[in-house]
Design a protein around this motif. Sequence first.
Motif, PDB file in Angstrom:
ATOM      1  N   GLU A 147      34.674  58.740  15.230  1.00 23.62           N
ATOM      2  CA  GLU A 147      34.712  58.439  13.798  1.00 23.62           C
ATOM      3  C   GLU A 147      36.078  58.763  13.226  1.00 23.62           C
ATOM      4  O   GLU A 147      36.733  59.727  13.646  1.00 23.62           O
ATOM      5  CB  GLU A 147      33.636  59.234  13.057  1.00 23.62           C
ATOM      6  N   GLY A 148      36.518  57.956  12.256  1.00 25.03           N
ATOM      7  CA  GLY A 148      37.783  58.184  11.568  1.00 25.03           C
ATOM      8  C   GLY A 148      37.798  57.459  10.231  1.00 25.03           C
ATOM      9  O   GLY A 148      36.912  56.660   9.927  1.00 25.03           O
ATOM     10  N   ILE A 149      38.813  57.750   9.432  1.00 24.99           N
ATOM     11  CA  ILE A 149      39.002  57.107   8.140  1.00 24.99           C
ATOM     12  C   ILE A 149      40.085  56.042   8.302  1.00 24.99           C
ATOM     13  O   ILE A 149      41.234  56.362   8.614  1.00 24.99           O
ATOM     14  CB  ILE A 149      39.393  58.115   7.049  1.00 24.99           C
ATOM     15  N   ALA A 150      39.697  54.778   8.108  1.00 25.71           N
ATOM     16  CA  ALA A 150      40.636  53.662   8.251  1.00 25.71           C
ATOM     17  C   ALA A 150      41.476  53.533   6.992  1.00 25.71           C
ATOM     18  O   ALA A 150      40.985  53.716   5.872  1.00 25.71           O
ATOM     19  CB  ALA A 150      39.876  52.367   8.522  1.00 25.71           C
ATOM     20  N   LYS A 151      42.748  53.205   7.185  1.00 25.75           N
ATOM     21  CA  LYS A 151      43.689  52.998   6.089  1.00 25.75           C
ATOM     22  C   LYS A 151      44.331  51.634   6.292  1.00 25.75           C
ATOM     23  O   LYS A 151      45.324  51.492   7.018  1.00 25.75           O
ATOM     24  CB  LYS A 151      44.756  54.090   6.075  1.00 25.75           C
ATOM     25  N   LEU A 152      43.769  50.639   5.642  1.00 26.06           N
ATOM     26  CA  LEU A 152      44.247  49.262   5.735  1.00 26.06           C
ATOM     27  C   LEU A 152      44.735  48.849   4.354  1.00 26.06           C
ATOM     28  O   LEU A 152      43.945  48.433   3.501  1.00 26.06           O
ATOM     29  CB  LEU A 152      43.124  48.339   6.228  1.00 26.06           C
ATOM     30  N   GLY A 153      46.034  48.991   4.130  1.00 31.21           N
ATOM     31  CA  GLY A 153      46.565  48.745   2.798  1.00 31.21           C
ATOM     32  C   GLY A 153      46.013  49.773   1.830  1.00 31.21           C
ATOM     33  O   GLY A 153      46.102  50.984   2.050  1.00 31.21           O
ATOM     34  N   ASP A 154      45.422  49.324   0.721  1.00 34.06           N
ATOM     35  CA  ASP A 154      44.780  50.226  -0.230  1.00 34.06           C
ATOM     36  C   ASP A 154      43.288  50.382   0.034  1.00 34.06           C
ATOM     37  O   ASP A 154      42.585  51.003  -0.770  1.00 34.06           O
ATOM     38  CB  ASP A 154      45.002  49.733  -1.662  1.00 34.06           C
ATOM     39  N   LEU A 155      42.795  49.847   1.141  1.00 26.74           N
ATOM     40  CA  LEU A 155      41.392  50.005   1.511  1.00 26.74           C
ATOM     41  C   LEU A 155      41.196  51.291   2.299  1.00 26.74           C
ATOM     42  O   LEU A 155      42.054  51.677   3.103  1.00 26.74           O
ATOM     43  CB  LEU A 155      40.905  48.819   2.347  1.00 26.74           C
ATOM     44  N   ARG A 156      40.063  51.952   2.070  1.00 25.23           N
ATOM     45  CA  ARG A 156      39.644  53.116   2.832  1.00 25.23           C
ATOM     46  C   ARG A 156      38.180  52.939   3.213  1.00 25.23           C
ATOM     47  O   ARG A 156      37.350  52.621   2.369  1.00 25.23           O
ATOM     48  CB  ARG A 156      39.806  54.407   2.018  1.00 25.23           C
ATOM     49  N   PHE A 157      37.870  53.142   4.477  1.00 23.55           N
ATOM     50  CA  PHE A 157      36.488  53.056   4.920  1.00 23.55           C
ATOM     51  C   PHE A 157      36.346  53.846   6.209  1.00 23.55           C
ATOM     52  O   PHE A 157      37.324  54.114   6.924  1.00 23.55           O
ATOM     53  CB  PHE A 157      36.048  51.597   5.126  1.00 23.55           C
ATOM     54  N   ARG A 158      35.119  54.243   6.489  1.00 26.26           N
ATOM     55  CA  ARG A 158      34.819  54.956   7.729  1.00 26.26           C
ATOM     56  C   ARG A 158      34.712  53.944   8.861  1.00 26.26           C
ATOM     57  O   ARG A 158      33.976  52.962   8.764  1.00 26.26           O
ATOM     58  CB  ARG A 158      33.518  55.734   7.598  1.00 26.26           C
ATOM     59  N   VAL A 159      35.435  54.190   9.930  1.00 23.69           N
ATOM     60  CA  VAL A 159      35.421  53.282  11.073  1.00 23.69           C
ATOM     61  C   VAL A 159      34.911  54.060  12.278  1.00 23.69           C
ATOM     62  O   VAL A 159      35.263  55.226  12.491  1.00 23.69           O
ATOM     63  CB  VAL A 159      36.834  52.697  11.334  1.00 23.69           C
ATOM     64  N   LEU A 160      34.042  53.411  13.063  1.00 24.18           N
ATOM     65  CA  LEU A 160      33.433  54.011  14.247  1.00 24.18           C
ATOM     66  C   LEU A 160      33.825  53.211  15.475  1.00 24.18           C
ATOM     67  O   LEU A 160      33.713  51.982  15.486  1.00 24.18           O
ATOM     68  CB  LEU A 160      31.906  54.046  14.115  1.00 24.18           C
TER      69      LEU A 160
END
Length: 614
Positions: A147-160
């Motif tokens: 598990e980690g916190i994705a940083k795609l531009g100004d988007l943030r979401f939990r990625v598995l």
Amino acid sequence: MANPLLRPLFTRTRKTLLIPFTSFNFSKPISPIRFPLNPLKPPPSFDPSNSHLPSTWLIARFSTEALIHSSFSPSLIGDKDKLKGNKKSLKKSRFDFTKVDAKLLPTVILVGRPNVGKSALFNRLIKRREALVYNTPGDHVTRDIREGIAKLGDLRFRVLDSAGLETAATSGTILSRTVEMTGNVLSRSQFAIFLIDVRDGLQPLDLEVGKWLRKHVPGIRTIVAMNKSESLDEQGLLAAAAGEAHKLGFGDAVAISAETGLGMAELYGILRPILEDYMLQLPTEEKKKDEDSVDCEMDCGEENLPLQLAIVGRPNVGKSTLLNTLLQEERVLVGPEAGLTRDSIRAQFQFDNRTIYLVDTAGWLERSGKEKGPSSLSIVQSRKNLMRAHIVALVLDGEEIARKQNSMNHAEVVIARQAIEEGRGLVVIVNKMDLLRGKKNNSLIDKVLEIVPQEIQTVIPQVTGIPVVFISALEGKGRISVMHQVLGTYQKWCLRLPTARLNRWLRKVMSRHSWKDQATQPKIKYFTQVKARPPTFVAFLSGKAQLSDTDLRFLTKSLKEDFDLGGIPIRITQKSIPRKKPSIKTSKIKSNSSPRLGPRGVSDKRSHSSDVSF
């Protein structure tokens, strides 16, 4: 043929804008008046729509403007309207994901068959190299859920990051257990990115994975990503691959490259609207509570910061079982096979209103130089996680201790000493105590309970009072005791003592210390703590006499006993305070301020007495 003097100009332009030299048509005459020397800054009279420039020049111009005005790197596309659409899609999001706690962020899971680049995309999204990436077509590198916190531009979401799915795996095998674990996590996720290898084409296993997803998680929103498409971008085969990906039944596919970052802007454009819609549907009360919790975390001190706990030990001692017991969920793969864990799995959970980051490392092995593939990477990753941790939980095998009459072997001693040298807190956990039950084993249990603390103190003499916990991770017994010992060690590790209290303590301690020579006894002017995590103290000495190693060990032992600092390393340094020499200016001032007497013959008293004598 065109003028040969223009060839160096076109070559320089090609190097600057990365345009193939063969794409220019030299058979058509080019007007020297309308030709711009710099495509980014054309002259005022230049009109690109009416010029005689080749179309590839216009493509380069519009593509470069898109690169400058956006934070992503869209690929060079020949359609000018499509580039304008990309620029519109990169506008500011309707929702600020950076101010949302990780608990409320949407969850996106990466799925697909083995060796399609899921771990590489995971590292690309979190902007760190955490997941192991190795080209092993016949084996699974990833076996657990990361598990980690994705940083795609100004988007943030939990990625598995999940293990590769093989739906036809035999029941009871490692592959079947990974499929079952991935299915449990998919049921708690909101979105999925289904990766396929575009270089291999659509494989039968890809179709089986697609059917499995529609059967087991029909309500999840799935996005198909054609990974490893950097090689097909030049050949123009992406359109055919995208048409083939429609057979999966999840809509249009997006071409990406997790290795090079190609297609991240297109993936951003697909994810942004669906993630925004998900966040806007959340109740406002949860968002307000979340903002309050974030403010509380910002105001807390060092003791209330998130705790980094690393579980280390030799292979097959029960580290992954302990992690599942602490999390109270089947998060990582467990089994009787040794060496199941390859990746260092990081998980977050709450205990007594405290955030704890738990890291399960692969089995600690001595590097012999013969390791190849993922095993060598696992050893390096385990050592890195040991350096990042605050508290190290060393897991021992209680059954092996009872059988060999030895608590720690060489590898475990190396782990403990390295943790102490790096300044980390240490907690020893003896697992598998359930295997020692029975009437015949009562004496063995008593011996294990007595021998283990004594041998640990003998092997690691520089740290006293290391806590030892005896548990059974398989039965879930000892979970609360482990966490209490970990939190207690962490509080000691973050302890700060005031200088006044330390100096009062120092006067009492120095009075009961036996000095060899009272004349050469070092004089400690004052004693203070300069740092925590771990506690570090400085003794300021006056004079040339220094504290010996015996004196430093005495002070360290007294600190641990009087302030209950067992189980953590303590560092004491000494500095000598030089004596202040009177400066030249102060000596002149003193000489000038002292009263001056006149010559003896000029004194009134002397002259008067002389008059009387005559």
